[in-house]
Design an enzyme around this catalytic site. Sequence first.
Site, PDB file in Angstrom:
ATOM      1  N   LYS A 175       0.878  -1.180   0.000  1.00 36.29           N
ATOM      2  CA  LYS A 175       0.000   0.000   0.000  1.00 36.29           C
ATOM      3  C   LYS A 175       0.912   1.224   0.000  1.00 36.29           C
ATOM      4  CE  LYS A 175      -2.208   3.320   1.885  1.00 36.29           C
ATOM      5  NZ  LYS A 175      -1.874   4.686   1.389  1.00 36.29           N
ATOM      6  N   GLY A 228       6.380   5.798   8.613  1.00 33.91           N
ATOM      7  CA  GLY A 228       5.618   7.046   8.554  1.00 33.91           C
ATOM      8  C   GLY A 228       5.716   7.791   9.871  1.00 33.91           C
ATOM      9  N   SER A 229       4.657   8.519  10.188  1.00 28.45           N
ATOM     10  CA  SER A 229       4.717   9.385  11.372  1.00 28.45           C
ATOM     11  C   SER A 229       4.509   8.591  12.662  1.00 28.45           C
ATOM     12  CB  SER A 229       3.649  10.466  11.274  1.00 28.45           C
ATOM     13  OG  SER A 229       2.377   9.886  11.485  1.00 28.45           O
ATOM     14  N   VAL A 232       0.659   8.123  13.496  1.00 34.46           N
ATOM     15  CA  VAL A 232       0.000   7.000  12.814  1.00 34.46           C
ATOM     16  C   VAL A 232       0.564   5.675  13.318  1.00 34.46           C
ATOM     17  CG1 VAL A 232      -0.432   5.914  10.568  1.00 34.46           C
ATOM     18  CG2 VAL A 232      -0.542   8.399  10.784  1.00 34.46           C
ATOM     19  N   GLY A 233       1.860   5.635  13.569  1.00 37.08           N
ATOM     20  CA  GLY A 233       2.490   4.425  14.095  1.00 37.08           C
ATOM     21  C   GLY A 233       1.851   3.974  15.398  1.00 37.08           C
ATOM     22  N   GLU A 250       8.666   2.124  11.647  1.00 33.41           N
ATOM     23  CA  GLU A 250       9.819   2.986  11.375  1.00 33.41           C
ATOM     24  C   GLU A 250       9.283   4.409  11.358  1.00 33.41           C
ATOM     25  OE1 GLU A 250      13.126   3.459  11.559  1.00 33.41           O
ATOM     26  OE2 GLU A 250      12.906   1.390  10.905  1.00 33.41           O
ATOM     27  N   CYS A 284      13.600  10.784   6.965  1.00 35.34           N
ATOM     28  CA  CYS A 284      13.515  10.487   8.412  1.00 35.34           C
ATOM     29  C   CYS A 284      14.859  10.746   9.044  1.00 35.34           C
ATOM     30  CB  CYS A 284      13.193   9.030   8.680  1.00 35.34           C
ATOM     31  SG  CYS A 284      11.953   8.339   7.670  1.00 35.34           S
ATOM     32  N   GLU A 385       9.339  16.932  14.881  1.00 35.38           N
ATOM     33  CA  GLU A 385       9.758  16.656  13.503  1.00 35.38           C
ATOM     34  C   GLU A 385       9.048  17.617  12.541  1.00 35.38           C
ATOM     35  OE1 GLU A 385       8.741  12.844  11.614  1.00 35.38           O
ATOM     36  OE2 GLU A 385      10.855  12.681  11.068  1.00 35.38           O
TER      37      GLU A 385
HETATM   38  C1  UN1 Z   1      14.107   7.606   5.173  1.00 39.44           C
HETATM   39  O1  UN1 Z   1      14.224   8.823   5.149  1.00 39.44           O
HETATM   40  O2  UN1 Z   1      13.069   7.093   5.648  1.00 39.44           O
HETATM   41  O3  UN1 Z   1      19.887   6.997   5.144  1.00 39.44           O
HETATM   42  C2  UN1 Z   1      15.076   6.666   4.600  1.00 39.44           C
HETATM   43  C3  UN1 Z   1      19.280   7.616   4.278  1.00 39.44           C
HETATM   44  C4  UN1 Z   1      18.616   6.845   3.151  1.00 39.44           C
HETATM   45  C5  UN1 Z   1      17.330   6.287   3.604  1.00 39.44           C
HETATM   46  C6  UN1 Z   1      16.409   7.265   4.287  1.00 39.44           C
HETATM   47  N1  UN1 Z   1      19.499   5.804   2.709  1.00 39.44           N
HETATM   48  O4  UN1 Z   1      19.168   8.824   4.312  1.00 39.44           O
END
Ligand code: UN1
Length: 496
Positions: A175, A228-229, A232-233, A250, A284, A385
Amino acid sequence: MAQEFFNHIDGKWLVAKSGRAFENRNPANRDDLIGLFPASDVADVDAAVTAAKKAFAIWRLVPAPKRGEILYRVGELLKKYKEELARIETREMGKVLKEARGDVQEGIDCAFLNAGEGRRLFGETTPAELPNKFAMSVRAPIGVCALITPWNFPLAIPTWKLFPALICGNTVILKPAEDTPHTASRFVEILNQAGVPPGVVNLIHGRGEEVGAALVRHKDVQLVSFTGSAAVGREIASVCGQSLKRVSLELGGKNAQIVMEDADLDLAIEGALWGAFGTTGQRCTATSRLIVHRDIAKKITDALVTRAEQIKIGDGLDESVEMGPLINQAARGKVLRYSEIGKQEGARLLTGGAIHDAGACANGYFFQPTIFAQVKPTMRIAQEEIFGPVLSIIEIESFAEAIDVLNGTAYGLSSSIYTNDVTRAFRAMRDIEAGITYINGPTIGAEVHLPFGGVKDTGNGHREAGTTVYDIFTEWKSIYVDYSGKLQKAQIDNAE
Ligand code: UN1
């Protein structure tokens, strides 16, 4: 007429059962309509889960090295279509082409890594405590996995989840985020071309509130993997908690780069620019805080502001552009709000802080690279964030204070320290609370063969990538074979 795209269920391309569709537009230019995608709901999810469940009965018995052969072909095809995929990504997500190529490359790396794992997936053989008895542990697939993926790495993140899931013998429902459905559709076409059998990978487009929620609640989905956020997680985890579904999360980050007074300052400046403004700050792992020793703060700050103001903003399909747009209107609204919050909190806005809509950028969701100084560690811009090109500079006076400030948020994904003092480097490796630490490198740029994930509110203890990802996508099974021909009682017959 806009191009129409479909769900993929049991090897067939289908419209949503409701007949509804949603638009996907280019964030660099809202007039550019990429296509119409199925606005699916629980009925489509049901069909996909049924197909995945049926396919699991066959796929789990395909030898893992054979599953690996398909992934090798996927890797070759991703290489072949790398440029096409990168352009699709840039058009629907906005990141500059060079970075989109990197995103596809991460998927290629992940394909070959997992293909090879088809000949490993090691368990353990051990001695047994009784005579004429054999003991071992093996990995077993889990079943139907729901993979709910974000828009910021439209190819890499689906591959991080999907390839390990498949090599371990699971079947999946992907999804993808509503903002990047085109990359996912093209990816699934490539999987088919490589020979993934019908029902093993199903693709359902639509909104998280409908498709995601239905997947998370479905009784025949055994595992949910979500990036995601944190908000939501938490919701997903609480639903999965009720049914004891396995869930791997994650989530967010508030990553910091420390620069000590002994560091190579030019290197630290390059790192901060890349970490904060690469991918328009939408990783992230993005550098959101710069924790700088006060003796060098002015030099670093001045250089960063000068460089940030030179960044060329625009459509990522133009090779000379260095920073693309934010993903959508809501994301830009959020970044603008945080810029206002920073000012109200008393931080000093040195550059940026505003929408960028000059010239050709008028039709996209562009935002200026933004730098705040005199940021206090407890301010909201230093705690929450933002997911945009906003860097907060915090001054510190000692190494110990730098570590305290770095650790002083709810998150713990990536981190970095620039220093030439080996003692400080090793202390940082030990004392930083994060899943990833870089020494003399920026907070972004993780490689696929090491564990990826974080501590505290960044997740729920799992690690994707590396070899740790197989603990997400398999159950451990311990097997004892007694060939003594008699009943032997562990802990009893061999007692002193
Ligand atoms: C992400 O932002 O969820 O380490 C992944 C990094 C990339 C992956 C980021 N290889 O910045």
